[in-house]
Structure formats: structure tokens, C-alpha cells
Motif scaffolding. Structure first.
Motif, short mmCIF file in Angstrom:
data_model
loop_
_atom_site.label_atom_id
_atom_site.label_comp_id
_atom_site.label_asym_id
_atom_site.label_seq_id
_atom_site.Cartn_x
_atom_site.Cartn_y
_atom_site.Cartn_z
N LEU A 5 9.18 -13.58 1.59
CA LEU A 5 7.78 -13.35 1.90
C LEU A 5 7.56 -13.43 3.40
CD1 LEU A 5 5.76 -15.23 -0.85
CD2 LEU A 5 5.69 -12.81 -0.34
N SER A 6 6.32 -13.25 3.78
CA SER A 6 5.94 -13.33 5.17
C SER A 6 6.24 -14.70 5.76
CB SER A 6 4.44 -13.05 5.29
OG SER A 6 3.91 -13.54 6.49
N PRO A 7 6.54 -14.78 7.06
CA PRO A 7 6.72 -16.08 7.72
C PRO A 7 5.45 -16.93 7.66
CG PRO A 7 7.59 -14.31 9.09
CD PRO A 7 6.85 -13.66 7.96
N ARG A 8 4.31 -16.34 7.31
CA ARG A 8 3.06 -17.10 7.20
C ARG A 8 3.10 -18.04 6.00
NH1 ARG A 8 -0.92 -14.35 5.51
NH2 ARG A 8 -2.57 -15.53 6.48
N THR A 9 4.00 -17.82 5.07
CA THR A 9 4.03 -18.64 3.87
C THR A 9 4.18 -20.12 4.23
OG1 THR A 9 5.05 -16.86 2.64
CG2 THR A 9 5.20 -19.05 1.69
N SER A 10 3.31 -20.95 3.64
CA SER A 10 3.36 -22.38 3.87
C SER A 10 3.42 -23.10 2.53
CB SER A 10 2.11 -22.81 4.65
OG SER A 10 0.94 -22.37 4.00
N PRO A 11 3.72 -24.42 2.53
CA PRO A 11 3.81 -25.13 1.25
C PRO A 11 2.53 -24.98 0.44
CG PRO A 11 4.64 -26.49 3.05
CD PRO A 11 4.02 -25.27 3.67
N LEU A 12 2.69 -24.82 -0.85
CA LEU A 12 1.55 -24.55 -1.73
C LEU A 12 1.22 -25.79 -2.55
CD1 LEU A 12 2.81 -21.07 -2.91
CD2 LEU A 12 0.98 -21.51 -1.28
N ARG A 269 4.19 -4.27 6.12
CA ARG A 269 5.62 -4.25 6.46
C ARG A 269 6.36 -5.42 5.80
NH1 ARG A 269 5.77 0.03 9.46
NH2 ARG A 269 3.99 0.52 10.80
N HIS A 270 5.67 -6.51 5.58
CA HIS A 270 6.29 -7.61 4.83
C HIS A 270 6.42 -7.27 3.35
CE1 HIS A 270 6.81 -10.54 7.96
NE2 HIS A 270 5.54 -10.48 8.31
N LEU A 271 5.66 -6.27 2.91
CA LEU A 271 5.75 -5.83 1.52
C LEU A 271 6.96 -4.90 1.30
CD1 LEU A 271 4.21 -5.86 -1.26
CD2 LEU A 271 3.00 -3.82 -0.45
N ALA A 318 8.22 9.46 -4.44
CA ALA A 318 7.27 8.71 -3.61
C ALA A 318 7.79 7.30 -3.37
CB ALA A 318 5.90 8.66 -4.28
N GLY A 319 7.64 6.83 -2.12
CA GLY A 319 8.13 5.50 -1.80
C GLY A 319 7.63 5.05 -0.44
N TRP A 320 8.45 4.31 0.27
CA TRP A 320 8.00 3.70 1.52
C TRP A 320 7.60 4.75 2.56
CZ3 TRP A 320 6.12 -0.70 2.75
CH2 TRP A 320 5.90 -0.99 4.11
N ALA A 321 8.25 5.89 2.57
CA ALA A 321 7.91 6.93 3.56
C ALA A 321 6.45 7.36 3.41
CB ALA A 321 8.84 8.13 3.40
N LEU A 322 5.97 7.40 2.17
CA LEU A 322 4.56 7.77 1.95
C LEU A 322 3.64 6.72 2.53
CD1 LEU A 322 2.54 9.75 0.57
CD2 LEU A 322 2.63 8.24 -1.43
N LEU A 323 4.00 5.46 2.41
CA LEU A 323 3.18 4.40 2.98
C LEU A 323 3.15 4.49 4.50
CD1 LEU A 323 1.38 2.14 2.12
CD2 LEU A 323 3.36 0.65 1.90
N GLU A 324 4.27 4.80 5.09
CA GLU A 324 4.31 5.01 6.55
C GLU A 324 3.39 6.17 6.95
OE1 GLU A 324 5.63 3.27 8.84
OE2 GLU A 324 7.39 2.22 8.12
N GLN A 325 3.42 7.22 6.15
CA GLN A 325 2.54 8.37 6.41
C GLN A 325 1.08 7.97 6.29
OE1 GLN A 325 3.41 11.74 3.87
NE2 GLN A 325 1.45 12.72 4.32
#
Length: 334
Positions: A5-12, A269-271, A318-325
Motif C-alpha cells: 500500500l501507500s507509504p501513508r499507511t499507518s497502524p490501524l 499510482r499507488h493503486l 483495457a488496463g493501466w494504459a487507459l488510466l494513464e490516458q
């Protein structure tokens, strides 16, 4: 599945109900929840409602699939048979869910025909029996999501009696949608909009039952409203607002937990590792991308972002390239 996950993840914290995302049919599936977790490391996430019959009689244990990164995540069950709900709760706990939540708030005809959902507000003793059976079956918290009333049962005394019965059954957390439900004459959509909100009734409930964790749901759309509710209650559950404008989750996270507010493209981008892993296992991109459409709500380029994803996500390959578009107009606008 284990995707970083994102580096933002903290203890839950396991006992934190300050911010929750409501169980929403056809919306809060595992892809949606993974995306929401990127936006909010602390939010308590809930599955779509799963019927106890589907798990116990239908053996549809695939409905319990989730990723380890979703925690804390709760399984919401629908049903009214204590024995069946207990077995379904066992399945949920064995699958790793942090909480089992009983639906006593859904007003749809289909749910009523199965004798569960909001119609159970009229049968608090039965709900108490269901909760006791579930609590005996699992060690994770068993919680209840209800309405403030149903049909002509529309006074504080009815909610008070329901709450007392839940406490006697061992419920420690009650999520209250601050509207009553009309079971005849209103559609589920109308039941989310037409009955007036009565936040004061939920506040009163907390004052009279201070030891109960009370989480409010219904009509919350801004960080300021979240703060106002938390001044009187233990938690706030966001529903449609968090789905249609998911960046609201990041804004609430930043306000409540002193987390840095991420850029929207950073979240996407973290996704990427998750998207690519899901595509590799055969998931169609459209099942993930549909949850992303509101990320740029109100921002320059939002319409082009939605259009690109909506028109292209169902196409072969369809995949990540579409999201970049789709991101390109938003980057230009920024």
C-alpha cells in the motif's frame, strides 16, 4: 493477495470507529475497499451486505474474499435466523474479518421478504437473540446497523427500547442511520433521501447510553460535518458522499489524523500494483475502474477523466494504459 500500500499507511487501531465507510450494495466490493484504503489508512471499511443464507446454505464463501490491506474491515450480514447467522459469523471470523455487523436498516422489498433488514426494528427481541448467537460464535466484535425508526414506529421510545435490548445482548457498537425507514411506499433510494434526518435523536441516544459506542450515518458530506458529529458522538459513517467523491476520505483522514493530504494522481499510482495483479488473475479492468470515476469530482479535467474510463474500461485489453490516458487532461489542468 499481498500488494504494498501507500507509504501513508499507518497502524490501524482495532477499536477506532471515528470514521467508517458504509456498506453499500453493488458498490463497496473488494476493489472499492482497496481503493478507499489508499485514501484513508484509518477508515473502518464495510463489505456489501452478504446474506447468511448465501454463506451457510449456498456455500458462497467466495463472497468473503478480501485483501489483507483492507483491515480494519467488517463483514455485514443480513438474516434473522440466530443459528444461521452464528454459522455465517464463524465463516466471516475465520476469513479474517475484524468485525461482524448485522444489517437492521436496509428497507428494500427483497430484504423484507427474507425477514431481515429494517423490518427487524419491529422485533428487537429477535435481533437480540441473533446478536447473542453471533457473539457466542466469534471473538471479534458483533455490531448492529439500524435506523432511528420504521414506518409508524417513529418516536424516541422505540429507538431507546431497541438500544436497551441490544445492550442486553452484548452489543458495544451501534451504527445509527439518522432517518427512519418507510417499508411501504418508498423505494430504497427514496428511503435514503425523503425521510428527514434527525441527528438530535442520535445525540440523545449517546447522552443516555454513554458507555455505548454510537456511530452516526446519513447525509454527511463534508469534513466540517464530520467534526461537528464527532463533538457529540464516537464515530461517523460516510455513505454515498465517500463513493461519489472519494477524495473526501483523504480530506477527512488529513483532518482527523494529521495525515498529509495526498495528490489524487499519487493515490492512483499507488493503486497500480493492485490493478496489474488483478488483471493478471483475470479480473476485468471495468470492475476496478468504476470505483475511480469520482476521484476528480469538482476538479478541472474531471469530465474527461470519467469519460475516458467509462468509454474504454469495457474494451478488450483495457488496463493501466487507459488510466494513464484518463489522467492526462487532469495533469494538464493542474
Amino acid at each position: 493477495m499481498s500488494i504494498p500500500l501507500s507509504p501513508r499507511t499507518s497502524p490501524l487501531p482495532a477499536d477506532d470507529w471515528r470514521i467508517c465507510v458504509a456498506p453499500m450494495m453493488d458498490w463497496t466490493d473488494r476493489h472499492c475497499r482497496y481503493f478507499h484504503r489508499l485514501l484513508s489508512p484509518h477508515a473502518r471499511l464495510y463489505t456489501e451486505m452478504v446474506t447468511s443464507a448465501a454463506l451457510v446454505r449456498g456455500r458462497q464463501l467466495r463472497l468473503l474474499e478480501h485483501s489483507q490491506q483492507e483491515h480494519p474491515v467488517a463483514l455485514q450480514l443480513g438474516g434473522s435466523d440466530p443459528h444461521e447467522l452464528a454459522q455465517a459469523a464463524r465463516f466471516g471470523a475465520a476469513a479474517g474479518y475484524d468485525e461482524i455487523n448485522l444489517n437492521v436498516g436496509c428497507p428494500s422489498d427483497r430484504v423484507q421478504s427474507g425477514r431481515f433488514g429494517a423490518c427487524l426494528m419491529r422485533e428487537p427481541a429477535l435481533v437480540g437473540d441473533c446478536v447473542k448467537a453471533m457473539r457466542d460464535a466469534v471473538s471479534v466484535p458483533v455490531t448492529v446497523k439500524c435506523r432511528i425508526g420504521v414506518d409508524d414506529q417513529d418516536d424516541y421510545a422505540g429507538l431507546q427500547h431497541f438500544t436497551e435490548t441490544m445492550l442486553e445482548a452484548g452489543v458495544g457498537v451501534l451504527v445509527v442511520h439518522a432517518r427512519k425507514a418507510w417499508l411501504q411506499g418508498l423505494s430504497p433510494k427514496e428511503n435514503r433521501e425523503i425521510p428527514p434526518l434527525d441527528y438530535e435523536r442520535v445525540y440523545r441516544l449517546k447522552r443516555e447510553f454513554p458507555g455505548l459506542v454510537v456511530v452516526i450515518n446519513g447525509g454527511v458530506t463534508t469534513v466540517e460535518q464530520v467534526r461537528a458529529h464527532l463533538a457529540q458522538l464516537d464515530g461517523v459513517m460516510l455513505g454515498r458522499a465517500a463513493y461519489h467523491d472519494p477524495y473526501l476520505l483523504a480530506q477527512v483522514e488529513a483532518a482527523l489524523y494529521d495525515e498529509p493530504l495526498p495528490q489524487r494522481d499519487e493515490v492512483l499510482r499507488h493503486l497500480r500494483p493492485y490493478v496489474e495483479a488483478e488483471l493478471a488473475r483475470g479480473t476485468a479492468f471495468k470492475h476496478i475502474s468504476r470505483h475511480l470515476l469520482g476521484l476528480y469530482q469538482g476538479e478541472p479535467g474531471a469530465r474527461a477523466f470519467r469519460r475516458t474510463l467509462s468509454e474504454g474500461a469495457h474494451l478488450p485489453g483495457a488496463g493501466w494504459a487507459l488510466l494513464e490516458q484518463a489522467l492526462a487532461p487532469c495533469s494538464v489542468a493542474a
